[in-house]
Motif scaffolding. Structure first.
Motif, PDB file in Angstrom:
ATOM      1  N   GLU A   1       0.842  -0.934  -0.495  1.00 44.49           N
ATOM      2  CA  GLU A   1       0.251  -0.147  -0.364  1.00 44.49           C
ATOM      3  C   GLU A   1       0.861   1.181   0.351  1.00 44.49           C
ATOM      4  O   GLU A   1       1.874   1.140   0.497  1.00 44.49           O
ATOM      5  N   ILE A   2       0.535   1.940  -0.659  1.00 38.64           N
ATOM      6  CA  ILE A   2       1.386   3.050  -0.691  1.00 38.64           C
ATOM      7  C   ILE A   2       0.006   4.495  -0.006  1.00 38.64           C
ATOM      8  O   ILE A   2      -1.019   4.805  -0.686  1.00 38.64           O
ATOM      9  N   TYR A   3       0.825   5.361   0.253  1.00 42.87           N
ATOM     10  CA  TYR A   3       0.561   6.572   1.189  1.00 42.87           C
ATOM     11  C   TYR A   3       0.956   7.941   0.885  1.00 42.87           C
ATOM     12  O   TYR A   3       2.384   8.341   0.942  1.00 42.87           O
ATOM     13  N   LEU A   4       0.283   9.448   0.952  1.00 44.01           N
ATOM     14  CA  LEU A   4       1.014  10.275   0.650  1.00 44.01           C
ATOM     15  C   LEU A   4       0.848  10.995   1.954  1.00 44.01           C
ATOM     16  O   LEU A   4       0.342  10.636   2.302  1.00 44.01           O
ATOM     17  N   VAL A   5       2.723  11.533   2.192  1.00 40.62           N
ATOM     18  CA  VAL A   5       2.466  11.600   3.408  1.00 40.62           C
ATOM     19  C   VAL A   5       3.584  13.030   3.548  1.00 40.62           C
ATOM     20  O   VAL A   5       3.751  13.772   2.651  1.00 40.62           O
ATOM     21  N   GLY A   6       3.572  13.434   4.679  1.00 38.86           N
ATOM     22  CA  GLY A   6       4.776  15.419   5.400  1.00 38.86           C
ATOM     23  C   GLY A   6       3.383  15.827   4.860  1.00 38.86           C
ATOM     24  O   GLY A   6       2.662  16.497   4.824  1.00 38.86           O
ATOM     25  N   GLY A   7       5.180  16.759   4.522  1.00 33.07           N
ATOM     26  CA  GLY A   7       4.407  17.928   4.231  1.00 33.07           C
ATOM     27  C   GLY A   7       3.191  18.345   2.652  1.00 33.07           C
ATOM     28  O   GLY A   7       3.040  19.307   3.267  1.00 33.07           O
ATOM     29  N   ALA A   8       3.710  17.532   1.912  1.00 26.05           N
ATOM     30  CA  ALA A   8       2.445  17.718   1.207  1.00 26.05           C
ATOM     31  C   ALA A   8       1.094  17.540   1.370  1.00 26.05           C
ATOM     32  O   ALA A   8      -0.474  18.343   1.027  1.00 26.05           O
ATOM     33  N   VAL A   9       1.009  16.366   2.352  1.00 28.18           N
ATOM     34  CA  VAL A   9      -0.987  16.340   3.031  1.00 28.18           C
ATOM     35  C   VAL A   9      -0.676  17.660   3.721  1.00 28.18           C
ATOM     36  O   VAL A   9      -1.900  18.489   3.885  1.00 28.18           O
ATOM     37  N   ARG A  10       0.180  18.352   4.777  1.00 27.88           N
ATOM     38  CA  ARG A  10      -0.032  19.138   6.079  1.00 27.88           C
ATOM     39  C   ARG A  10      -0.285  20.538   5.034  1.00 27.88           C
ATOM     40  O   ARG A  10      -1.605  21.212   5.389  1.00 27.88           O
ATOM     41  N   ASP A  11       0.547  20.430   3.320  1.00 24.06           N
ATOM     42  CA  ASP A  11       0.815  22.142   3.319  1.00 24.06           C
ATOM     43  C   ASP A  11      -0.598  21.607   1.885  1.00 24.06           C
ATOM     44  O   ASP A  11      -1.921  22.760   2.407  1.00 24.06           O
ATOM     45  N   THR A  12      -1.569  20.980   1.794  1.00 22.23           N
ATOM     46  CA  THR A  12      -2.680  20.872   0.922  1.00 22.23           C
ATOM     47  C   THR A  12      -4.097  21.551   1.851  1.00 22.23           C
ATOM     48  O   THR A  12      -4.867  22.066   1.530  1.00 22.23           O
TER      49      THR A  12
ATOM     50  N   LEU B   1      -4.831  16.637  12.767  1.00 21.69           N
ATOM     51  CA  LEU B   1      -5.694  17.380  12.354  1.00 21.69           C
ATOM     52  C   LEU B   1      -6.741  18.326  13.172  1.00 21.69           C
ATOM     53  O   LEU B   1      -6.602  19.235  13.189  1.00 21.69           O
ATOM     54  N   ALA B   2      -6.808  18.144  14.395  1.00 22.44           N
ATOM     55  CA  ALA B   2      -7.267  18.339  15.281  1.00 22.44           C
ATOM     56  C   ALA B   2      -5.953  19.790  16.106  1.00 22.44           C
ATOM     57  O   ALA B   2      -6.560  20.681  15.736  1.00 22.44           O
ATOM     58  N   ASP B   3      -4.770  19.432  15.873  1.00 20.67           N
ATOM     59  CA  ASP B   3      -3.695  20.244  15.993  1.00 20.67           C
ATOM     60  C   ASP B   3      -3.336  21.823  14.531  1.00 20.67           C
ATOM     61  O   ASP B   3      -3.517  22.538  15.299  1.00 20.67           O
ATOM     62  N   ILE B   4      -3.411  20.917  13.670  1.00 22.31           N
ATOM     63  CA  ILE B   4      -4.053  21.808  12.604  1.00 22.31           C
ATOM     64  C   ILE B   4      -5.832  23.070  13.011  1.00 22.31           C
ATOM     65  O   ILE B   4      -5.061  24.089  12.588  1.00 22.31           O
TER      66      ILE B   4
ATOM     67  N   ILE C   1       1.095  17.545  12.981  1.00 24.48           N
ATOM     68  CA  ILE C   1       1.230  17.780  11.346  1.00 24.48           C
ATOM     69  C   ILE C   1       1.625  17.338  10.846  1.00 24.48           C
ATOM     70  O   ILE C   1       1.069  17.734   9.423  1.00 24.48           O
ATOM     71  N   ASN C   2       2.496  16.856  10.755  1.00 20.63           N
ATOM     72  CA  ASN C   2       3.287  16.134   9.658  1.00 20.63           C
ATOM     73  C   ASN C   2       3.300  14.728   9.572  1.00 20.63           C
ATOM     74  O   ASN C   2       3.920  13.511   8.862  1.00 20.63           O
ATOM     75  N   ALA C   3       2.827  14.247  10.547  1.00 17.52           N
ATOM     76  CA  ALA C   3       2.485  12.825  10.665  1.00 17.52           C
ATOM     77  C   ALA C   3       1.232  12.452  10.157  1.00 17.52           C
ATOM     78  O   ALA C   3       0.165  11.225  10.874  1.00 17.52           O
ATOM     79  N   ILE C   4       0.529  12.843   9.219  1.00 13.57           N
ATOM     80  CA  ILE C   4      -0.818  12.414   8.320  1.00 13.57           C
ATOM     81  C   ILE C   4      -0.883  11.899   7.419  1.00 13.57           C
ATOM     82  O   ILE C   4       0.555  12.305   6.321  1.00 13.57           O
ATOM     83  N   ALA C   5      -1.344  11.105   7.315  1.00 15.23           N
ATOM     84  CA  ALA C   5      -1.412  10.550   5.698  1.00 15.23           C
ATOM     85  C   ALA C   5      -2.210   9.876   4.615  1.00 15.23           C
ATOM     86  O   ALA C   5      -3.075  10.642   4.738  1.00 15.23           O
ATOM     87  N   GLN C   6      -2.420  10.565   3.577  1.00 11.61           N
ATOM     88  CA  GLN C   6      -3.096  10.264   2.371  1.00 11.61           C
ATOM     89  C   GLN C   6      -3.159   9.090   1.562  1.00 11.61           C
ATOM     90  O   GLN C   6      -2.427   8.377   1.300  1.00 11.61           O
TER      91      GLN C   6
END
Length: 368
Positions: A2-13, A113-116, A95-100
């Motif tokens: 399985e592949i997930y988008l992670v890190g800054g890309a998710v946060r910045d979006t 998400l709550a911290d954002i 905020i850097n530990a959210i995956a998509q």
């Protein structure tokens, strides 16, 4: 697999920022599987691979365990059984530990998400304190996201203070320290970076010269002023550092191995005080123009003026000195030689340089 988008890309979006690069984590795969799919491995021991078509980075899910000092003292486990949650747990901030996932679903096991929503920069686990680089990294994030109202959670500040007190900051390389500092200087609130380091007693060993008992030291005031004038990292840094005495500024620049041009700008900016520059005669100003090699490097004078303006040089004086430089740049040795020839004179050798300097001085006196 399985592949997930992670890190800054998710946060910045999620924050509405443009995404310039994307990082992916791969769960349930081995290096052999990645190579068989055409991915190219980066390095020999680190489980990161480049996509065969777009060169984006795909890292195998991994855990890290502290086994030494500094930011390199870790052992890595990239076994195919490592879960996504375990991989996310090794990261620094929630905020850097959210995956998509590929269908857009967000996986948020640590409350990012709550911290954002609450505008909090918060560590994931006590393991945050195992990597001294995270002090600088978090200070940079605080600078970057200050404009959005983010602040550092009190528990995280406590960990930063403990980490700073452990003296592991000295284990960092000057290249890594300058890289984080440079990136912080490019943010909208670079002063927050240094204020954060001050608040957690992390100026030593790298920024010891900035340690002061004043509530708002000169380097802070100059950095704030420079930030309003320009987004240039060079000018922001030099404006702040050149408020120190020359020995302290030199030591700081040398320790961080800042680019040579920034060191030269610092030295030139310190050769005359702002108070002197407000009333300096044409002879002294021309001496500084010559010393800064402004004729071969014309970008230096506008940079120096902006540095001095950040330190308090009046806007009117900046405008006068800027216009004067534009006039002085019209002086050409070839024109003076031709003019002398028309008058039956021969201008050559060192006389040419002297005549050029005399003409620049005349124009500068008129401008002032």
């Amino acid at each position: 697999m399985e592949i997930y988008l992670v890190g800054g890309a998710v946060r910045d979006t999620l924050l509405g920022y443009p995404v310039h690069e994307r990082d992916w984590v791969v769960v349930g795969a081995s290096p052999e599987m990645m190579l068989n799919l055409g991915y190219r491995q980066v390095g020999k021991d680190f489980p990161v691979f480049l996509h065969p078509h777009n060169n984006e980075e795909y890292a195998l899910a991994r855990t890290e365990r502290k086994n030494g000092r500094g930011y390199t003292g870790f052992s890595i486990d990239a076994d195919a059984n490592v879960t996504l949650e375990q991989d996310l747990q090794r990261r620094d901030l929630t905020i850097n530990a959210i995956a998509q996932a590929h269908d857009g679903q967000l996986i948020d096991p640590y409350g990012g998400l709550a911290d954002i929503a609450q505008r909090q920069l918060r560590h994931i686990s006590p393991a945050f304190a195992e990597d001294p680089l995270r002090i600088l990294r978090l200070a940079r994030f605080a600078a970057r996201f200050a404009i959005d109202g983010f602040t550092i959670a009190e528990q995280t500040l406590t960990l930063m203070r403990q980490l700073a007190a452990a003296d592991e900051l000295a284990e960092l390389s000057c290249e890594r320290v300058w890289k984080e500092t440079e990136r912080a200087l490019a943010t909208s609130s670079p002063v927050v970076y240094f204020e954060t380091l001050i608040s957690v007693a992390a100026l030593t060993p790298w920024f010891a010269e900035l340690q002061t008992g004043h509530a708002q030291p000169a380097f802070i005031r100059a950095l704030v002023a420079a930030t309003t004038l320009t987004d240039s990292v060079a000018i922001r840094w030099v404006a702040a550092v050149s408020t120190l005495n020359s020995a302290a500024a030199h030591a700081l620049n040398q320790r961080l191995r800042v680019p040579t041009e920034l060191q030269i700008l610092t030295e030139q900016a310190q050769l005359i005080s702002v108070q002197q520059l407000e009333q300096a005669p044409a002879e002294l100003i021309l001496q500084h123009m010559n010393g800064a090699d402004c004729w071969r490097r014309p970008q230096r004078w506008p940079q120096l003026l902006m540095i001095w303006q950040a330190q308090g040089l009046s806007t009117s004086r900046v405008q006068v000195l800027s216009r004067a430089m534009q006039q002085l740049q019209t002086v050409k040795a070839s024109d003076l030689i031709a003019s002398a020839a028309a008058a039956g004179q021969v201008l050559q050798g060192t006389e040419v340089g002297l005549r050029v300097n005399q003409e620049r001085l005349r124009l500068l006196q008129q401008a002032l």
